[in-house]
Write a protein that holds these residues in place. Structure first.
Motif, PDB file in Angstrom:
ATOM      1  N   VAL A 219       0.854  -1.194   0.000  1.00  0.00           N
ATOM      2  CA  VAL A 219       0.000   0.000   0.000  1.00  0.00           C
ATOM      3  C   VAL A 219       0.885   1.237   0.000  1.00  0.00           C
ATOM      4  O   VAL A 219       2.056   1.172   0.372  1.00  0.00           O
ATOM      5  N   TYR A 220       0.317   2.350  -0.435  1.00  0.00           N
ATOM      6  CA  TYR A 220       1.085   3.598  -0.439  1.00  0.00           C
ATOM      7  C   TYR A 220       0.148   4.786  -0.176  1.00  0.00           C
ATOM      8  O   TYR A 220      -1.035   4.720  -0.471  1.00  0.00           O
ATOM      9  N   PRO A 221       0.722   5.849   0.396  1.00  0.00           N
ATOM     10  CA  PRO A 221      -0.097   7.037   0.641  1.00  0.00           C
ATOM     11  C   PRO A 221      -0.351   7.794  -0.655  1.00  0.00           C
ATOM     12  O   PRO A 221       0.512   7.825  -1.536  1.00  0.00           O
ATOM     13  N   CYS A 222      -1.510   8.374  -0.745  1.00  0.00           N
ATOM     14  CA  CYS A 222      -1.919   9.088  -1.957  1.00  0.00           C
ATOM     15  C   CYS A 222      -2.318  10.501  -1.567  1.00  0.00           C
ATOM     16  O   CYS A 222      -3.004  10.708  -0.567  1.00  0.00           O
ATOM     17  N   GLY A 223      -1.856  11.451  -2.337  1.00  0.00           N
ATOM     18  CA  GLY A 223      -2.141  12.847  -2.027  1.00  0.00           C
ATOM     19  C   GLY A 223      -3.126  13.484  -2.994  1.00  0.00           C
ATOM     20  O   GLY A 223      -3.334  14.696  -2.962  1.00  0.00           O
ATOM     21  N   CYS A 224      -3.727  12.678  -3.835  1.00  0.00           N
ATOM     22  CA  CYS A 224      -4.633  13.237  -4.842  1.00  0.00           C
ATOM     23  C   CYS A 224      -5.965  13.639  -4.197  1.00  0.00           C
ATOM     24  O   CYS A 224      -6.480  12.934  -3.342  1.00  0.00           O
ATOM     25  N   SER A 225      -6.490  14.737  -4.624  1.00  0.00           N
ATOM     26  CA  SER A 225      -7.821  15.130  -4.164  1.00  0.00           C
ATOM     27  C   SER A 225      -8.817  14.680  -5.229  1.00  0.00           C
ATOM     28  O   SER A 225      -8.440  14.295  -6.339  1.00  0.00           O
ATOM     29  N   ARG A 226     -10.080  14.728  -4.867  1.00  0.00           N
ATOM     30  CA  ARG A 226     -11.107  14.299  -5.817  1.00  0.00           C
ATOM     31  C   ARG A 226     -10.983  15.077  -7.127  1.00  0.00           C
ATOM     32  O   ARG A 226     -11.220  14.551  -8.198  1.00  0.00           O
ATOM     33  N   ARG A 227     -10.600  16.324  -7.015  1.00  0.00           N
ATOM     34  CA  ARG A 227     -10.480  17.170  -8.212  1.00  0.00           C
ATOM     35  C   ARG A 227      -9.395  16.665  -9.165  1.00  0.00           C
ATOM     36  O   ARG A 227      -9.488  16.845 -10.374  1.00  0.00           O
TER      37      ARG A 227
ATOM     38  N   LEU B  33      -8.774  13.651  -9.732  1.00  0.00           N
ATOM     39  CA  LEU B  33      -9.134  12.345 -10.285  1.00  0.00           C
ATOM     40  C   LEU B  33     -10.432  12.435 -11.059  1.00  0.00           C
ATOM     41  O   LEU B  33     -11.510  12.387 -10.498  1.00  0.00           O
ATOM     42  N   LEU B  34     -10.292  12.576 -12.360  1.00  0.00           N
ATOM     43  CA  LEU B  34     -11.487  12.736 -13.177  1.00  0.00           C
ATOM     44  C   LEU B  34     -12.013  11.380 -13.621  1.00  0.00           C
ATOM     45  O   LEU B  34     -13.195  11.201 -13.865  1.00  0.00           O
ATOM     46  N   ASP B  35     -11.107  10.438 -13.651  1.00  0.00           N
ATOM     47  CA  ASP B  35     -11.391   9.130 -14.206  1.00  0.00           C
ATOM     48  C   ASP B  35     -11.925   8.195 -13.126  1.00  0.00           C
ATOM     49  O   ASP B  35     -11.656   8.392 -11.963  1.00  0.00           O
ATOM     50  N   GLU B  36     -12.650   7.169 -13.504  1.00  0.00           N
ATOM     51  CA  GLU B  36     -13.048   6.104 -12.583  1.00  0.00           C
ATOM     52  C   GLU B  36     -11.814   5.343 -12.090  1.00  0.00           C
ATOM     53  O   GLU B  36     -11.769   4.859 -10.977  1.00  0.00           O
ATOM     54  N   ARG B  37     -10.855   5.252 -12.991  1.00  0.00           N
ATOM     55  CA  ARG B  37      -9.679   4.441 -12.692  1.00  0.00           C
ATOM     56  C   ARG B  37      -8.570   5.336 -12.163  1.00  0.00           C
ATOM     57  O   ARG B  37      -8.257   6.371 -12.753  1.00  0.00           O
ATOM     58  N   TYR B  38      -7.927   4.894 -11.064  1.00  0.00           N
ATOM     59  CA  TYR B  38      -6.834   5.693 -10.505  1.00  0.00           C
ATOM     60  C   TYR B  38      -5.596   5.543 -11.385  1.00  0.00           C
ATOM     61  O   TYR B  38      -5.135   4.427 -11.628  1.00  0.00           O
ATOM     62  N   PRO B  39      -5.041   6.651 -11.869  1.00  0.00           N
ATOM     63  CA  PRO B  39      -3.938   6.552 -12.836  1.00  0.00           C
ATOM     64  C   PRO B  39      -2.575   6.232 -12.217  1.00  0.00           C
ATOM     65  O   PRO B  39      -1.592   6.128 -12.955  1.00  0.00           O
ATOM     66  N   GLY B  40      -2.501   6.096 -10.896  1.00  0.00           N
ATOM     67  CA  GLY B  40      -1.225   5.711 -10.279  1.00  0.00           C
ATOM     68  C   GLY B  40      -0.301   6.872  -9.982  1.00  0.00           C
ATOM     69  O   GLY B  40       0.913   6.684  -9.815  1.00  0.00           O
ATOM     70  N   THR B  41      -0.881   8.067  -9.901  1.00  0.00           N
ATOM     71  CA  THR B  41      -0.091   9.289  -9.707  1.00  0.00           C
ATOM     72  C   THR B  41       0.904   9.177  -8.548  1.00  0.00           C
ATOM     73  O   THR B  41       2.051   9.610  -8.674  1.00  0.00           O
ATOM     74  N   CYS B  42       0.470   8.606  -7.422  1.00  0.00           N
ATOM     75  CA  CYS B  42       1.312   8.592  -6.217  1.00  0.00           C
ATOM     76  C   CYS B  42       1.977   7.236  -5.963  1.00  0.00           C
ATOM     77  O   CYS B  42       2.571   7.010  -4.908  1.00  0.00           O
ATOM     78  N   ALA B  43       1.884   6.341  -6.948  1.00  0.00           N
ATOM     79  CA  ALA B  43       2.353   4.962  -6.731  1.00  0.00           C
ATOM     80  C   ALA B  43       3.855   4.887  -6.451  1.00  0.00           C
ATOM     81  O   ALA B  43       4.326   3.958  -5.806  1.00  0.00           O
ATOM     82  N   HIS B  44       4.594   5.861  -6.945  1.00  0.00           N
ATOM     83  CA  HIS B  44       6.052   5.808  -6.738  1.00  0.00           C
ATOM     84  C   HIS B  44       6.529   6.939  -5.852  1.00  0.00           C
ATOM     85  O   HIS B  44       7.617   7.477  -6.024  1.00  0.00           O
ATOM     86  N   GLY B  45       5.675   7.341  -4.920  1.00  0.00           N
ATOM     87  CA  GLY B  45       6.032   8.410  -3.990  1.00  0.00           C
ATOM     88  C   GLY B  45       5.128   9.607  -4.208  1.00  0.00           C
ATOM     89  O   GLY B  45       4.640   9.837  -5.322  1.00  0.00           O
ATOM     90  N   LEU B  46       4.914  10.359  -3.132  1.00  0.00           N
ATOM     91  CA  LEU B  46       4.058  11.541  -3.218  1.00  0.00           C
ATOM     92  C   LEU B  46       4.741  12.592  -4.070  1.00  0.00           C
ATOM     93  O   LEU B  46       5.907  12.916  -3.834  1.00  0.00           O
ATOM     94  N   PRO B  47       4.069  13.137  -5.053  1.00  0.00           N
ATOM     95  CA  PRO B  47       4.657  14.230  -5.835  1.00  0.00           C
ATOM     96  C   PRO B  47       4.934  15.415  -4.910  1.00  0.00           C
ATOM     97  O   PRO B  47       4.236  15.583  -3.905  1.00  0.00           O
ATOM     98  N   PRO B  48       5.954  16.218  -5.234  1.00  0.00           N
ATOM     99  CA  PRO B  48       6.294  17.354  -4.370  1.00  0.00           C
ATOM    100  C   PRO B  48       5.071  18.243  -4.129  1.00  0.00           C
ATOM    101  O   PRO B  48       4.268  18.448  -5.042  1.00  0.00           O
ATOM    102  N   GLY B  49       4.950  18.700  -2.897  1.00  0.00           N
ATOM    103  CA  GLY B  49       3.839  19.595  -2.584  1.00  0.00           C
ATOM    104  C   GLY B  49       2.555  18.880  -2.208  1.00  0.00           C
ATOM    105  O   GLY B  49       1.580  19.514  -1.843  1.00  0.00           O
ATOM    106  N   LYS B  50       2.550  17.540  -2.313  1.00  0.00           N
ATOM    107  CA  LYS B  50       1.325  16.804  -1.962  1.00  0.00           C
ATOM    108  C   LYS B  50       1.489  16.151  -0.594  1.00  0.00           C
ATOM    109  O   LYS B  50       2.566  15.662  -0.251  1.00  0.00           O
ATOM    110  N   GLU B  51       0.423  16.110   0.151  1.00  0.00           N
ATOM    111  CA  GLU B  51       0.431  15.449   1.457  1.00  0.00           C
ATOM    112  C   GLU B  51      -0.395  14.175   1.395  1.00  0.00           C
ATOM    113  O   GLU B  51      -1.377  14.111   0.662  1.00  0.00           O
ATOM    114  N   ALA B  52       0.031  13.203   2.223  1.00  0.00           N
ATOM    115  CA  ALA B  52      -0.707  11.936   2.249  1.00  0.00           C
ATOM    116  C   ALA B  52      -2.138  12.189   2.698  1.00  0.00           C
ATOM    117  O   ALA B  52      -2.366  12.859   3.703  1.00  0.00           O
TER     118      ALA B  52
END
Ligand code: GLU
Length: 274
Positions: A94-102, A104-123
């Motif tokens: 499992v991994y922490p994800c910092g994406c907000s609903r905004r 994520l437009l898609d039904e499917r999670y694109p894996g944005t945070c799969a390799h670490g939180l992008p800079p500026g994002k919080e878990a």
């Protein structure tokens, strides 16, 4: 030993669709001589309605359901969900994800945070790593929500294992959750129960009856008539002379019919025809 369950969310009163799902699960368990349990899925506190759990249990009693062990409330099980999540964390699943609903437009999670939180994002939430078809359809899905609430998919899997459920019978609205649940069972080393999904009752507009969209609550004064309707929906082929029978008599007939070789249409779903 067969162990089944009905797992309502106390987000509103039961309606005809809930009665059909509960009846299918109860029949499948009782016809098999199995144990049948009720689990109150009361984790989603913003959606839980005050008094709904009590009224659901009172309805079930009124409609002639009996359960064999004390009702399990998911709100008492947070430690177990935490342990399961920790186990997956320790395995790097499992991994922490910092994406907000905004984001994520898609039904499917694109894996944005799969390799670490992008800079500026919080878990915010925790997601499980997926592969294969699940990765292609829903993607890495949430196990702990941004509001700190454990996701249904995790809780249901932990509790089905904890309660040693062998047979899950529920509405087809949950069919697309089943692969995610089997996937989690495999990650957590739990056995996979057998699944049977029954058709859902639709409103006139074609939408599924739902507690949240204000489906008509079950009227206890019309219990036998509504139980008749629910059993009829399950294609049990009730004889006309049971039209005015009481709930006990309906159950006795339905359990025998379901267990018997001929009229158990429901039990034949998914079986190859000969
Ligand atoms: N609590 C879920 C619901 O009310 C059902 C869970 C299940 O049967 O797996 O839709």
């Amino acid at each position: 030993m067969y162990r089944g369950r009905f797992a309502p969310s106390p987000t509103g009163p039961l309606h005809l669709g809930s009665l059909v799902a509960a009846a299918a699960s109860f029949l499948d368990a009782r016809a098999a001589g199995g144990v049948w349990l009720v689990r109150m899925e009361d984790l989603d506190t913003p959606r839980v309605q005050k008094g709904a759990a009590d009224s659901i249990l009172a309805d079930l009693e009124h409609f002639g359901f009996t359960w064999d062990e004390p009702v399990l409330f998911q709100s008492t099980r947070l430690g177990a969900y935490r342990d399961a999540l920790e186990k997956l964390k320790a395995e790097g699943m499992v991994y922490p994800c910092g994406c907000s609903r905004r984001d994520l437009l898609d039904e499917r999670y694109p894996g944005t945070c799969a390799h670490g939180l992008p800079p500026g994002k919080e878990a915010r939430a925790w997601r499980v790593r997926t592969s294969g078809e699940i990765a292609e359809t829903v993607g890495d899905f949430v196990l702990l929500r941004a509001d700190g609430i454990f996701a249904y998919q995790l809780a249901v899997v932990v509790d089905d294992a904890f309660q040693a459920i062998t047979d899950v019978v529920r509405g087809a609205d949950l069919l697309d959750s089943t692969p995610r649940q089997i996937y989690l069972q495999q990650l957590l080393g739990y056995p996979t129960p057998r699944y049977l999904h029954v058709p859902v009752v639709l409103a006139k507009d074609g939408q599924k009856l739902s507690k949240q969209t204000g489906a008509t609550p079950l009227d206890r004064g019309r219990a036998s008539e509504l139980l008749w309707t629910a059993l009829d929906f399950l294609l049990l082929g009730l004889p006309e002379d049971l039209r005015h029978a009481g709930v006990q008599e309906l159950w006795a007939w339905a359990i025998t019919a379901y267990a018997g070789p001929k009229s158990s249409c429901l039990a034949d779903f998914g079986q190859p025809s000969s």
